[in-house]
Design an enzyme around this catalytic site. Structure first.
Site, mmCIF file in Angstrom:
data_model
loop_
_atom_site.group_PDB
_atom_site.id
_atom_site.type_symbol
_atom_site.label_atom_id
_atom_site.label_comp_id
_atom_site.label_asym_id
_atom_site.label_seq_id
_atom_site.Cartn_x
_atom_site.Cartn_y
_atom_site.Cartn_z
ATOM 1 N N LEU A 283 11.638 12.594 -3.944
ATOM 2 C CA LEU A 283 11.286 13.444 -2.804
ATOM 3 C C LEU A 283 9.889 13.127 -2.293
ATOM 4 O O LEU A 283 9.617 13.293 -1.094
ATOM 5 C CB LEU A 283 11.383 14.920 -3.195
ATOM 6 N N HIS A 307 7.316 2.776 -3.286
ATOM 7 C CA HIS A 307 7.887 3.289 -2.044
ATOM 8 C C HIS A 307 6.913 4.219 -1.335
ATOM 9 O O HIS A 307 6.748 4.152 -0.111
ATOM 10 C CB HIS A 307 9.184 4.053 -2.340
#
Length: 338
Positions: A283, A307
């Site tokens: 998340l 990421h």
């Protein structure tokens, strides 16, 4: 038109999807070279191509290079239009990632929209439909986004065949939020999906989760998907705290026993519970874009993933924000700064 140049070799498909979202939201075009250059199969695959064509349709964009296997792309956005959209990936590629690409642009549109995407709904390398429904969309709701997800058909890798439908309402302004304290633990719930495989596999996974985490192992938490379009198995644990919800899942695969699936999943849940961070790894990088569009906010997370880092640097190219992260004990605090 303003154009941003992006080195696609510095990330995978997420870099391209984030660029598409940001381009639609800002009206700034981009060119990307070396798309997925470091991957085993470089260039655009079906799910990436669907995201490009879907973004082009929603945003009335001019696109050059939108072909399978392409490593270079030029995207010039037009005006985003609300509407009723339907896209088919044509493989087990992730339908959830296509939805996430379009969602920010459509909540900025002046009218409600509905999007249906056919493809994979539960893929090992993408957020599942359950993750979007129980974790991602509730987090967006705190920022002011109203969106509802319906799972019409399950689709597992490699068969695909699933379908998701998302309805999104206009959002005139996002609220800057802090996801720093998760609050007291309220509940943990386990659920297992089994498609085209023996139901006993799912029950064995539940039994492991029951022993490790103390969750209820009643068979009502086991769903056998019928009709089965292909083999698939996903075990998930939803962790509900007073101020935040996280979902962790594990996918069955050839050569991996049900007990191993359950143990790996339990390890991930316990690692989260033993830490103090609010936001889980997956998340964390997905919150960056909506928080940047809100113009501020913060969250605590257990680690700064590759990421998250690449996504933050890309967002800074499109929006007048900066990201800062600093260690705080055993976790990190991420801030969105103007």
């Amino acid at each position: 038109m303003d154009m941003i140049e992006i080195d696609g070799s510095q990330g995978g498909g997420q870099l391209l999807r984030s660029a598409l979202s940001l381009s639609l939201c800002t009206g700034i075009g981009f060119t990307v070279q070396g798309i997925r250059a470091m991957r085993r199969r470089p260039g655009l695959m079906r799910q990436h191509l669907t995201a490009v064509t879907a973004a082009a349709r929603v945003g009335n964009a001019r696109v050059e290079g939108a072909t399978l296997g392409a490593t270079t792309l030029r995207f010039e956005p037009g005006e985003v239009q609300a509407g009723d959209y339907h896209f088919a990936i044509g493989s087990a590629g992730s339908a959830t990632l296509v939805l996430q690409t379009l969602l920010p642009a459509l909540w900025q549109a002046p009218a409600p929209s509905r999007i249906r995407v056919e493809g994979g709904t539960h893929n090992p390398l993408a957020p599942s439909a359950d993750f979007l429904d129980r974790c991602y969309l509730p987090a967006l709701a705190r920022l002011g986004v109203q969106a509802q997800l319906q799972l019409q058909r399950h689709g597992f890798f490699p068969a695909g065949g699933g379908e998701l439908e998302l309805e999104v309402q206009p959002c005139t302004a996002l609220s800057a939020c802090a996801f720093e304290q998760r609050g007291p633990l309220q509940a943990m719930e386990a659920s297992v999906l089994v498609s085209g495989l023996a139901a006993g596999i799912g029950q064995r996974e539940l039994d492991v989760l029951g022993r490790r985490l103390g969750v209820d192992t009643h068979p009502r938490h086991l769903q056998v998907v019928r009709p089965a379009l292909g083999p698939g198995n996903v075990a998930a644990v939803t962790v509900r705290h007073g101020a935040h919800v996280e979902l962790f899942d594990g996918h069955g695969e050839r050569g991996l026993s049900a007990e191993q699936v359950g143990m790996r999943l339990a390890d991930a849940v316990q690692a989260y519970l033993q830490g103090e961070a609010c936001v889980g790894e997956h998340l964390s990088d997905q919150l960056l874009l909506p928080m940047a569009l809100a113009g501020g906010g913060s969250f605590s997370t257990g680690q700064i993933s590759a990421h998250l880092h690449s996504n933050a640097r890309l967002i800074e190219k499109f929006l007048p924000v900066a990201f800062d992260w600093q260690p705080e004990g055993a976790h990190w605090r991420v801030n969105v700064l103007q």
